[in-house]
Enzyme design. Structure first.
Site, short mmCIF file in Angstrom:
data_model
loop_
_atom_site.label_atom_id
_atom_site.label_comp_id
_atom_site.label_asym_id
_atom_site.label_seq_id
_atom_site.Cartn_x
_atom_site.Cartn_y
_atom_site.Cartn_z
N LYS A 164 0.87 -1.18 0.00
CA LYS A 164 0.00 0.00 0.00
C LYS A 164 0.91 1.23 0.00
O LYS A 164 1.93 1.22 0.69
CB LYS A 164 -0.89 0.02 1.27
N LYS A 166 -2.07 1.09 -2.79
CA LYS A 166 -2.39 -0.10 -3.59
C LYS A 166 -1.90 0.00 -5.03
O LYS A 166 -1.61 -1.00 -5.65
CB LYS A 166 -3.87 -0.41 -3.54
N LYS A 190 1.30 -9.94 -2.37
CA LYS A 190 0.10 -10.00 -3.21
C LYS A 190 -0.06 -8.67 -3.92
O LYS A 190 0.11 -7.60 -3.35
CB LYS A 190 -1.12 -10.26 -2.30
N ASP A 192 -2.49 -5.80 -5.49
CA ASP A 192 -3.84 -5.38 -5.16
C ASP A 192 -4.75 -5.60 -6.37
O ASP A 192 -4.28 -5.80 -7.50
CB ASP A 192 -3.88 -3.92 -4.70
N GLU A 193 -6.07 -5.50 -6.10
CA GLU A 193 -7.03 -5.91 -7.15
C GLU A 193 -6.97 -5.03 -8.39
O GLU A 193 -7.36 -5.47 -9.47
CB GLU A 193 -8.46 -5.91 -6.58
N HIS A 282 -9.34 -13.06 -6.10
CA HIS A 282 -9.84 -11.83 -5.47
C HIS A 282 -11.28 -11.64 -5.95
O HIS A 282 -11.58 -11.92 -7.10
CB HIS A 282 -8.97 -10.64 -5.86
N ARG A 283 -12.13 -11.14 -5.07
CA ARG A 283 -13.57 -11.10 -5.40
C ARG A 283 -14.10 -9.67 -5.61
O ARG A 283 -15.28 -9.41 -5.48
CB ARG A 283 -14.36 -11.78 -4.29
N HIS A 315 -10.96 -14.96 -1.16
CA HIS A 315 -11.33 -14.01 -0.11
C HIS A 315 -12.76 -14.31 0.35
O HIS A 315 -13.68 -14.35 -0.48
CB HIS A 315 -11.26 -12.58 -0.64
N LYS A 323 -12.70 -4.17 7.67
CA LYS A 323 -13.25 -2.88 7.21
C LYS A 323 -14.43 -3.04 6.26
O LYS A 323 -15.09 -2.06 5.93
CB LYS A 323 -12.15 -2.08 6.50
N SER A 351 -9.19 -11.02 4.91
CA SER A 351 -8.51 -9.81 4.49
C SER A 351 -9.49 -8.64 4.54
O SER A 351 -10.68 -8.84 4.49
CB SER A 351 -7.98 -9.99 3.06
N GLY A 352 -8.92 -7.45 4.68
CA GLY A 352 -9.78 -6.27 4.68
C GLY A 352 -9.79 -5.60 6.04
O GLY A 352 -10.60 -5.92 6.90
N GLY A 353 -8.86 -4.70 6.26
CA GLY A 353 -8.85 -3.96 7.53
C GLY A 353 -8.21 -4.71 8.68
O GLY A 353 -8.40 -4.37 9.85
N ALA A 374 -2.89 -8.78 5.30
CA ALA A 374 -2.97 -7.42 5.85
C ALA A 374 -2.15 -6.49 4.95
O ALA A 374 -0.99 -6.77 4.65
CB ALA A 374 -2.43 -7.38 7.27
N GLY A 376 -2.81 -2.40 4.94
CA GLY A 376 -2.58 -1.27 5.83
C GLY A 376 -2.08 -1.70 7.19
O GLY A 376 -1.30 -1.01 7.84
O1 LIG Z 1 -6.54 -4.75 -0.35
C1 LIG Z 1 -7.28 -5.38 0.39
C2 LIG Z 1 -7.18 -5.29 1.86
O2 LIG Z 1 -6.26 -4.27 2.21
P1 LIG Z 1 -6.17 -3.86 3.75
O3 LIG Z 1 -5.55 -5.02 4.47
O4 LIG Z 1 -5.29 -2.64 3.74
O5 LIG Z 1 -7.56 -3.58 4.20
C3 LIG Z 1 -8.26 -6.29 -0.22
O6 LIG Z 1 -8.54 -5.85 -1.55
C4 LIG Z 1 -9.53 -6.44 0.57
O7 LIG Z 1 -9.26 -7.35 1.58
C5 LIG Z 1 -10.64 -7.02 -0.32
O8 LIG Z 1 -11.74 -7.31 0.50
P2 LIG Z 1 -12.19 -8.84 0.74
O9 LIG Z 1 -10.97 -9.53 1.27
O10 LIG Z 1 -13.33 -8.73 1.73
O11 LIG Z 1 -12.63 -9.37 -0.58
MG LIG Z 2 -7.19 -4.70 -2.26
#
Ligand SMILES: O=C(COP(=O)(O)O)[C@H](O)[C@H](O)COP(=O)(O)O
Ligand SMILES: [Mg+2]
Length: 428
Positions: A164, A166, A190, A192-193, A282-283, A315, A323, A351-353, A374, A376
């Site tokens: 990040k 991203k 990884k 990012d999407e 990734h979704r 995911h 988050k 994943s996510g927050g 993780a 952030g």
């Molecule tokens: O980049 C991140 C998380 O980054 P961070 O760790 O900084 O929040 C992912 O794209 C999300 O997890 C996707 O959401 P999900 O995993 O719910 O599909």
């Molecule tokens: Mg992401």
């Protein structure tokens, strides 16, 4: 006129055969429609009927779906659904579907019915996949065995991080961040999407430079490391990128499975079978249809589709800790591990927050046979990426040692700093 009308698609005494695909829908019938008529209309429009009576006879094969159960809403979606909202089950004959074609199946069970006026809202909640249809798909090549086969671990989660910001890092900086994270203790870097092949960080350069840093990190730590590079693109270009990944000796590809589409994922899956590459799914965009409890297609069904098509990691949310608005992570993860006519399981990705302070509650909910990602929560660490990775690894090690974070933080300054920064709060 002998024929079928949409009333011919409901029979509450009907008993599905083992070969039928049984779908559960949550419907909110339109005013004046009535639940039974709405249910019949759902079965009709998603198989071979329409609004008008139709002639049958010579040259007609009966491919009707049958609505066979109407029940009370038992979800706690709290949507304030009208009293005639209901949960219905519809059985689809095996012959309606093209074996091995996820697009065609979804065009039936999640197609026109999502927008028809007979219901105000409709949500495809769950599917019970019959053996014939399920085994017409590849299923996962590795599933959760990636932990053991790639990283040699089976007693802890595998850890991933996405650099990040991203997007926007140069190729060189991206690879450096990877090195700092890998040597700090994560297993997987990884993309990012939305990082694919942009001018500031071209795909092939990133692949080569990140893997060079991966090799360096493996030498330094003595631990296997790998990289989830995002191959998302048009299908032919994705296959080019998958070939490049294999040629450079990486173990995985990452695909944004919703935005690329299931036909493309099936094509990538076939190539990954030939090359022995694991698929990380990734979704992104899933929440466009699975977030509202009363309409769309549930994350549970999306996970079922992903497993059948054959991703290895998916995911599935953070059980409400992170988050992003989350579906039933625990129930979905359990399904991903259940037997599905012998198809391999899928490794859930939390994943996510996430940050170290959330690890104990997360693993209490998901267990340790998961991947914990993780972004952030590592790169936002007050002392930077390397310390952030050490902090996440220390939190996971503490869980394995059955120790509290506070106790572990006495020997891990990196974890101490993370807890002081973020505590155990859920970010938004
Ligand atoms: O980049 C991140 C998380 O980054 P961070 O760790 O900084 O929040 C992912 O794209 C999300 O997890 C996707 O959401 P999900 O995993 O719910 O599909
Ligand atoms: Mg992401």
């Amino acid at each position: 006129m002998a024929g079928i009308t949409y009333e011919d698609f409901i029979d509450l005494s009907f008993e599905p055969s083992d070969a039928d695909l049984v779908c559960t829908f949550r419907i909110d019938p339109a005013d004046g429609m009535g639940v039974e008529s709405a249910a019949s209309r759902v079965a009709s429009e998603s198989s071979n009927g329409t609004w008008a009576a139709l002639p049958t006879g010579e040259g007609f094969t009966d491919m009707r779906a049958m609505a066979f159960e109407i029940g009370e809403i038992d979800d706690d979606s709290g949507t304030g659904a009208t009293t005639d909202a209901a949960e219905i089950k519809v059985a689809y004959p095996e012959g309606l579907f093209e074996p091995g074609s996820m697009p065609q199946i979804l065009s039936c069970i999640a197609g026109n019915i999502m927008g028809m006026k007979a219901v105000d809202t409709i949500r495809l909640v769950d599917c019970e996949w019959p053996e014939g249809l399920a085994t017409s798909f590849s299923g996962p090549q590795f599933g959760s065995s990636v932990r053991r086969e790639i990283f040699g671990v089976d007693d802890r989660p595998i850890l991933a991080t996405v650099p990040k910001p991203k997007v926007g890092l140069s190729t060189e900086r991206h690879a450096e961040v990877g090195y700092e994270a890998w040597t700090g203790g994560v297993d997987l870097l990884k993309d990012d999407e939305n990082l694919t092949d942009q001018e500031f960080n071209p795909f092939h350069d990133r692949l080569v430079e990140s893997l060079a840093e991966r090799d360096r990190a493996e030498d330094e730590t003595g631990e296997p490391k790998s990289y989830l590079i995002n191959v998302t693109a048009g299908t032919n270009e994705m296959l080019e990128r998958v070939d490049q990944v294999a040629a450079e000796g990486c173990e995985y590809v990452m695909v944004d499975v919703v935005t690329t589409g299931w036909a493309a994922v099936q094509t990538v899956r076939e190539r990954c079978e030939e090359l022995g590459l694991a698929i990380h799914a990734h979704r992104a965009m899933h929440a466009a249809f699975d977030r509202l409890p009363e309409h769309g297609v549930s994350m549970r069904v999306l996970a079922q589709v992903a497993r059948l098509v054959g991703v290895d990691q998916l995911h599935t949310g953070t059980a409400g800790l992170g988050k992003l608005a989350n579906e039933d992570t625990v129930g979905i993860n359990a399904w991903l591990r259940d037997d599905l006519h012998g198809l391999d399981d899928v490794l859930p990705v939390a994943s996510g927050g996430l940050h170290p302070g959330l690890v104990p509650d997360l693993l209490d909910a998901t267990g340790t046979n998961v991947c914990v990602q993780a972004g952030g929560g590592i790169h936002g660490h007050p002392d930077g990426t390397h310390e952030g990775a050490k902090a996440l690894r220390a939190a996971v090690d503490a869980y394995a040692e059955d120790r509290s974070l506070e106790s572990k933080a006495e020997e891990s300054p990196a974890l101490r700093a993370a807890i002081d920064e973020w505590g155990t709060e859920t970010p938004r």
